[in-house]
Write a protein that holds these residues in place. Structure first.
Motif, PDB file in Angstrom:
ATOM      1  N   ALA A 171     -14.622  -9.218  12.339  1.00 15.71           N
ATOM      2  CA  ALA A 171     -15.686 -10.226  12.430  1.00 15.71           C
ATOM      3  C   ALA A 171     -15.344 -11.289  13.474  1.00 15.71           C
ATOM      4  N   ASN A 172     -14.071 -11.666  13.535  1.00 12.43           N
ATOM      5  CA  ASN A 172     -13.649 -12.676  14.509  1.00 12.43           C
ATOM      6  C   ASN A 172     -13.753 -12.146  15.931  1.00 12.43           C
ATOM      7  N   GLU A 173     -13.362 -10.904  16.133  1.00  7.99           N
ATOM      8  CA  GLU A 173     -13.452 -10.295  17.464  1.00  7.99           C
ATOM      9  C   GLU A 173     -14.911 -10.141  17.894  1.00  7.99           C
ATOM     10  N   THR A 174     -15.776  -9.790  16.942  1.00  6.50           N
ATOM     11  CA  THR A 174     -17.205  -9.664  17.243  1.00  6.50           C
ATOM     12  C   THR A 174     -17.780 -11.008  17.659  1.00  6.50           C
ATOM     13  N   ARG A 175     -17.430 -12.066  16.923  1.00  5.53           N
ATOM     14  CA  ARG A 175     -17.900 -13.413  17.261  1.00  5.53           C
ATOM     15  C   ARG A 175     -17.368 -13.835  18.633  1.00  5.53           C
ATOM     16  N   LYS A 176     -16.081 -13.591  18.885  1.00  8.49           N
ATOM     17  CA  LYS A 176     -15.487 -13.963  20.172  1.00  8.49           C
ATOM     18  C   LYS A 176     -16.196 -13.248  21.323  1.00  8.49           C
ATOM     19  N   LYS A 177     -16.493 -11.972  21.160  1.00  8.62           N
ATOM     20  CA  LYS A 177     -17.199 -11.217  22.202  1.00  8.62           C
ATOM     21  C   LYS A 177     -18.591 -11.786  22.444  1.00  8.62           C
ATOM     22  N   ALA A 178     -19.272 -12.186  21.369  1.00  6.18           N
ATOM     23  CA  ALA A 178     -20.614 -12.750  21.505  1.00  6.18           C
ATOM     24  C   ALA A 178     -20.570 -14.088  22.247  1.00  6.18           C
ATOM     25  N   ALA A 232     -27.042 -24.267  20.249  1.00  4.64           N
ATOM     26  CA  ALA A 232     -28.282 -23.660  19.777  1.00  4.64           C
ATOM     27  C   ALA A 232     -28.067 -22.205  19.357  1.00  4.64           C
ATOM     28  N   CYS A 233     -27.096 -21.558  19.997  1.00  2.00           N
ATOM     29  CA  CYS A 233     -26.754 -20.178  19.626  1.00  2.00           C
ATOM     30  C   CYS A 233     -25.933 -20.123  18.336  1.00  2.00           C
ATOM     31  N   GLY A 234     -25.439 -21.277  17.888  1.00  2.00           N
ATOM     32  CA  GLY A 234     -24.660 -21.334  16.658  1.00  2.00           C
ATOM     33  C   GLY A 234     -23.167 -21.164  16.854  1.00  2.00           C
ATOM     34  N   TYR A 235     -22.675 -21.336  18.084  1.00  2.91           N
ATOM     35  CA  TYR A 235     -21.253 -21.107  18.352  1.00  2.91           C
ATOM     36  C   TYR A 235     -20.403 -22.371  18.358  1.00  2.91           C
ATOM     37  N   ILE A 236     -21.001 -23.530  18.645  1.00  6.25           N
ATOM     38  CA  ILE A 236     -20.284 -24.799  18.579  1.00  6.25           C
ATOM     39  C   ILE A 236     -21.201 -25.816  17.939  1.00  6.25           C
ATOM     40  N   GLU A 237     -20.617 -26.923  17.474  1.00 11.58           N
ATOM     41  CA  GLU A 237     -21.432 -27.973  16.881  1.00 11.58           C
ATOM     42  C   GLU A 237     -20.781 -29.324  17.089  1.00 11.58           C
ATOM     43  N   GLY A 238     -21.598 -30.350  16.940  1.00 10.19           N
ATOM     44  CA  GLY A 238     -21.097 -31.715  16.989  1.00 10.19           C
ATOM     45  C   GLY A 238     -20.802 -32.203  18.382  1.00 10.19           C
ATOM     46  N   VAL A 240     -15.556 -21.549  10.696  1.00 10.01           N
ATOM     47  CA  VAL A 240     -16.515 -20.475  10.467  1.00 10.01           C
ATOM     48  C   VAL A 240     -16.348 -20.062   9.019  1.00 10.01           C
ATOM     49  N   ASP A 241     -17.416 -20.146   8.251  1.00  8.14           N
ATOM     50  CA  ASP A 241     -17.370 -19.810   6.827  1.00  8.14           C
ATOM     51  C   ASP A 241     -16.277 -20.569   6.097  1.00  8.14           C
ATOM     52  N   LYS A 242     -15.917 -21.746   6.594  1.00 12.35           N
ATOM     53  CA  LYS A 242     -14.908 -22.623   5.988  1.00 12.35           C
ATOM     54  C   LYS A 242     -13.573 -21.926   5.758  1.00 12.35           C
ATOM     55  N   LYS A 243     -13.308 -20.869   6.532  1.00 12.49           N
ATOM     56  CA  LYS A 243     -12.076 -20.105   6.340  1.00 12.49           C
ATOM     57  C   LYS A 243     -11.102 -20.271   7.490  1.00 12.49           C
ATOM     58  N   GLN A 244     -11.591 -20.399   8.708  1.00 12.98           N
ATOM     59  CA  GLN A 244     -10.683 -20.510   9.846  1.00 12.98           C
ATOM     60  C   GLN A 244     -11.238 -21.508  10.844  1.00 12.98           C
ATOM     61  N   THR A 245     -10.358 -21.941  11.712  1.00 13.10           N
ATOM     62  CA  THR A 245     -10.759 -22.913  12.718  1.00 13.10           C
ATOM     63  C   THR A 245     -10.949 -22.218  14.053  1.00 13.10           C
ATOM     64  N   VAL A 246     -12.044 -22.555  14.711  1.00 16.25           N
ATOM     65  CA  VAL A 246     -12.317 -22.066  16.050  1.00 16.25           C
ATOM     66  C   VAL A 246     -12.332 -23.281  16.965  1.00 16.25           C
ATOM     67  N   ALA A 267     -30.224 -18.729   9.827  1.00 20.62           N
ATOM     68  CA  ALA A 267     -30.006 -19.113  11.228  1.00 20.62           C
ATOM     69  C   ALA A 267     -30.720 -18.147  12.165  1.00 20.62           C
ATOM     70  N   ALA A 268     -31.271 -18.727  13.231  1.00 20.23           N
ATOM     71  CA  ALA A 268     -31.934 -17.905  14.238  1.00 20.23           C
ATOM     72  C   ALA A 268     -30.889 -17.085  14.983  1.00 20.23           C
ATOM     73  N   PRO A 269     -31.197 -15.846  15.327  1.00 18.17           N
ATOM     74  CA  PRO A 269     -30.226 -15.054  16.079  1.00 18.17           C
ATOM     75  C   PRO A 269     -29.987 -15.658  17.454  1.00 18.17           C
ATOM     76  N   ALA A 270     -28.735 -15.611  17.888  1.00 17.29           N
ATOM     77  CA  ALA A 270     -28.363 -16.177  19.185  1.00 17.29           C
ATOM     78  C   ALA A 270     -29.143 -15.533  20.322  1.00 17.29           C
ATOM     79  N   SER A 271     -29.541 -14.282  20.144  1.00 20.39           N
ATOM     80  CA  SER A 271     -30.266 -13.578  21.205  1.00 20.39           C
ATOM     81  C   SER A 271     -31.650 -14.177  21.448  1.00 20.39           C
ATOM     82  N   SER A 272     -32.168 -14.968  20.495  1.00 25.33           N
ATOM     83  CA  SER A 272     -33.495 -15.555  20.670  1.00 25.33           C
ATOM     84  C   SER A 272     -33.452 -16.896  21.406  1.00 25.33           C
ATOM     85  N   VAL A 273     -32.261 -17.402  21.733  1.00 29.25           N
ATOM     86  CA  VAL A 273     -32.131 -18.676  22.435  1.00 29.25           C
ATOM     87  C   VAL A 273     -32.218 -18.400  23.934  1.00 29.25           C
ATOM     88  N   ASP A 274     -33.133 -19.103  24.600  1.00 31.51           N
ATOM     89  CA  ASP A 274     -33.388 -18.891  26.027  1.00 31.51           C
ATOM     90  C   ASP A 274     -32.521 -19.827  26.877  1.00 31.51           C
TER      91      ASP A 274
END
Length: 183
Positions: A166-173, A74-80, A102-108, A50-57
């Motif tokens: 990891a969840n807190e890092t994703r939430k902050k991003a 496009a940043c990879g945070y939501i889909e569908g 996320v990683d088929k382990k938890q629901t966001v 996956a492309a890093p979210a920082s590369s999405v303009d």
């Protein structure tokens, strides 16, 4: 006849009450679909390809709820496709909820609402003021954590069923990308 009216009223009340929590106020209808390219990126979000979210303009996306959803996809945070929400309950123009794993382990779950800052009604002013002051708002006696974008045009409710670094890092991003969108 009275019995039929009572049953109809009870059914209407039951349907109305299912929308008592903002997280449960889905409405069928059109939804801003995250573009197929964005879906492809977001479905690969946990892979190393996956492309890093920082590369999405963000400047390539419209200043609209659909543009925000496509950008976050496009940043990879939501889909569908998002589920349309009863946005008028919080004074918003429109709103959509996205759920995924996320990683088929938890629901966001992420809900996004769009406001017209130049034409806020009393409900919208109250909700946005509460969120800016307390980081949450009250709806049907429930305290709902939320955040307003720096532009003041969007509101986000973000829920992650798991906790950890990891969840807190994703939430902050996600929060960073959301807050600064079209600011």
């Amino acid at each position: 006849m009275k019995k039929a009216l009572i049953i109809a009223a009870a059914a209407a009340l039951a349907v109305a009450c299912t929308g008592c929590g903002v997280g449960d106020v889905a409405v069928s209808g059109t939804e801003p679909a995250v573009s197929s390219a964005a879906s492809a990126v977001s479905s690969q979000a946990s892979s190393s390809e996956a492309a890093p979210a920082s590369s999405v303009d963000p400047t390539k996306y419209d200043d609209s709820l659909k543009g925000l959803a496509t950008y976050l996809g496009a940043c990879g945070y939501i889909e569908g496709n998002g589920d349309a929400m009863r946005s008028e309950l919080i004074g918003a123009k429109s709103g959509y909820r996205y759920s995924g794993s996320v990683d088929k382990k938890q629901t966001v779950t992420a809900e996004f609402y769009e406001y017209d800052p130049a034409n806020l009604n009393d409900t919208a002013k109250k909700v946005l003021d509460e969120v800016k002051q307390k980081g949450s708002f009250t709806l049907f006696e429930k305290n709902i954590p939320a955040v307003v974008s720096d532009s003041g045009k969007y509101l986000m409710i973000y829920k992650d069923s798991a906790s950890g670094e990891a969840n807190e890092t994703r939430k902050k991003a996600v929060l960073e990308k959301f807050k600064t969108y079209k600011a």
